[in-house]
Motif scaffolding. Sequence first.
Motif, short mmCIF file in Angstrom:
data_model
loop_
_atom_site.label_atom_id
_atom_site.label_comp_id
_atom_site.label_asym_id
_atom_site.label_seq_id
_atom_site.Cartn_x
_atom_site.Cartn_y
_atom_site.Cartn_z
N PHE A 48 2.98 -11.75 -8.64
CA PHE A 48 3.79 -12.30 -7.57
C PHE A 48 4.82 -11.27 -7.10
O PHE A 48 5.30 -10.45 -7.89
N VAL A 49 5.14 -11.35 -5.81
CA VAL A 49 6.27 -10.62 -5.26
C VAL A 49 7.21 -11.65 -4.65
O VAL A 49 6.76 -12.55 -3.93
N VAL A 50 8.49 -11.55 -4.96
CA VAL A 50 9.46 -12.56 -4.50
C VAL A 50 10.60 -11.88 -3.75
O VAL A 50 10.87 -10.70 -3.93
N GLU A 51 11.25 -12.66 -2.91
CA GLU A 51 12.45 -12.18 -2.26
C GLU A 51 13.54 -11.92 -3.30
O GLU A 51 13.60 -12.59 -4.33
N ASP A 52 14.39 -10.96 -3.02
CA ASP A 52 15.50 -10.63 -3.91
C ASP A 52 15.00 -10.09 -5.25
O ASP A 52 14.18 -9.20 -5.28
N SER A 53 15.46 -10.67 -6.36
CA SER A 53 15.21 -10.11 -7.68
C SER A 53 14.00 -10.74 -8.38
O SER A 53 13.97 -11.96 -8.59
N GLY A 54 13.04 -9.92 -8.77
CA GLY A 54 11.87 -10.42 -9.49
C GLY A 54 12.20 -10.78 -10.93
O GLY A 54 11.70 -11.77 -11.47
N ILE A 55 13.07 -9.99 -11.55
CA ILE A 55 13.39 -10.24 -12.95
C ILE A 55 14.21 -11.52 -13.12
O ILE A 55 14.02 -12.29 -14.07
N GLY A 91 10.42 -7.86 -7.49
CA GLY A 91 11.30 -8.24 -6.39
C GLY A 91 11.18 -7.31 -5.19
O GLY A 91 10.95 -6.11 -5.35
N LEU A 92 11.37 -7.87 -4.00
CA LEU A 92 11.32 -7.07 -2.78
C LEU A 92 12.65 -6.36 -2.52
O LEU A 92 12.68 -5.32 -1.86
N GLY A 93 13.71 -6.93 -3.04
CA GLY A 93 15.02 -6.37 -2.72
C GLY A 93 15.29 -6.51 -1.23
O GLY A 93 15.22 -7.60 -0.67
N THR A 94 15.54 -5.39 -0.57
CA THR A 94 15.79 -5.41 0.88
C THR A 94 14.53 -5.08 1.69
O THR A 94 14.58 -5.02 2.91
N ARG A 95 13.43 -4.89 1.02
CA ARG A 95 12.20 -4.50 1.71
C ARG A 95 11.44 -5.71 2.23
O ARG A 95 11.70 -6.85 1.85
N LYS A 96 10.46 -5.44 3.08
CA LYS A 96 9.55 -6.48 3.55
C LYS A 96 8.28 -6.45 2.70
O LYS A 96 7.97 -5.44 2.05
N ILE A 97 7.51 -7.53 2.73
CA ILE A 97 6.28 -7.60 1.93
C ILE A 97 5.30 -6.52 2.35
O ILE A 97 4.58 -5.96 1.52
N GLU A 98 5.28 -6.19 3.65
CA GLU A 98 4.35 -5.14 4.12
C GLU A 98 4.70 -3.79 3.48
O GLU A 98 3.80 -2.98 3.21
N ASP A 99 5.99 -3.55 3.25
CA ASP A 99 6.40 -2.30 2.60
C ASP A 99 5.86 -2.23 1.17
O ASP A 99 5.40 -1.19 0.71
N ASP A 100 5.94 -3.39 0.49
CA ASP A 100 5.43 -3.45 -0.88
C ASP A 100 3.93 -3.18 -0.91
O ASP A 100 3.44 -2.42 -1.76
N LEU A 101 3.19 -3.77 0.00
CA LEU A 101 1.74 -3.60 0.02
C LEU A 101 1.34 -2.16 0.33
O LEU A 101 0.37 -1.64 -0.23
N ARG A 102 2.08 -1.51 1.21
CA ARG A 102 1.77 -0.12 1.57
C ARG A 102 2.13 0.86 0.44
O ARG A 102 1.79 2.03 0.51
#
Length: 466
Positions: A48-55, A91-102
């Motif tokens: 999973f990827v979540v907004e803000d903090s993953g931990i 966590g995504l932090g300040t990034r967007k989901i597309e940034d994580d995928l790339r």
Amino acid sequence: MGLERLREELQRTGIPVEHLAPEKKRVYLVGGCIRDALLGRHIVDFDFVVEDSGINYAEDLARKVGGRFVPLKLDEGRVVYKRSLVLDFSGLGTRKIEDDLRDRDFTINAMAVELQDLLHARWRILDPCSGMEDLSSKVIRTVAEDSLVKDPVRLLRAFRFASELDFVIEGNTMNALKLHRDLIRGVAGERISYELKLILQSDASWKQVDEMGEVSLLVTLFPELREMDTLLPEIELLTHSIASLRELEGLLSGTRESIDRLKPWSASYFHWKHRKPLLKLATLLHDIGKPNTLSSDKKGRVHFYGHDMLGEKLLHPILKERLRLSNAEVEAITRLVRYHMRPHLLGREEELTPRAMRRFFADLEEEWVGVLLLAYADALASENGDVSNLESLITQLVEFKEETEKKGKVERLIDGSDLIGELQLEPGPIFRKILERVEEEQLEGKVRTKEEALELVREMLKQGEG
């Protein structure tokens, strides 16, 4: 559709939806579970990827559902639920989901589904890297040019996914694998061995091993293999080793009458989940001692006397220090390499004696099945491919093993305490050698009493055999 099954699998976990996907926070399923759902494969775990903090999210979920929270690197956390279900959160932090995928390794792993969409049957896949197209074309492609540089273990993961999924690594990615192959030297041994074992788990891993050779990744991992490939123009040892791996995989998935005789024993031999990749790794490296044992006789015939024993010695630091394998894994591979010539030698004997067969099983212990398979594959991959001697040998050994099992083990006349108390010997490796010799003489009817056994040991010591 694959996503429908993904939703069913997620609901089957038993974790309440309101805990897993609160409406006020965006949560995405990403990576391998999306890929496997679309391919109709078994879904092992969920990322999973979540907004803000993953931990923080993982820690809060573990508390709510009674799971075990495990902090991972940076902003990543794991929840282990009901002992076996693994859910990883980043966590995504300040990034967007597309940034994580790339930022991921390969396009087929760079897809995501928003959890609220999935749970409400809205089948929308986020796919900024055209992963679905590559999934349909059965292609492994890096997401970006620097993908391999960001995490060099991806050099091996490319071949792992090609092996597991029966996909093809596309040309530009193959070029990148060759360009960045030296980066694998900086990867921890545990991560390398983990990926290697997964590659070798597949039924036709020799194809990926061959491709690893094409991009020089194989000789970067095992520089010793480079000497095998350049020893003599007319002797292609590395080519032979990969061909041996190919033949072994053919034996494991195909049918041969003599090999079929091993099947009752193979079931228990391969019960250990790592046994198959370890046998394959031993097959790939079985001739590693040949470059340093090359000699020729007066007739110009080439020999490699002692290459099996030297191979065992060379492999210990490679397996233990470079690949960080466990003691049991190192022992399994080195024993296979140490004795891989024994079946060839026994097969040439005019008469196979009971003592020789007992010695074979005593030396190999549970690896006797593996060494017969390795030797058979080795012979098939040789110039003439003659396995007639080995077929006869396997038949005799299996019959002897079956008969021995029926009779059961003989009760020992003496043991270690007798060697200490009666003969004042110091405990050590010598004990095994002595007791095995006594047992052999006992089975042949030459020793029948404790007194005769002790007298045999005294004679052995007098002659310097102990």
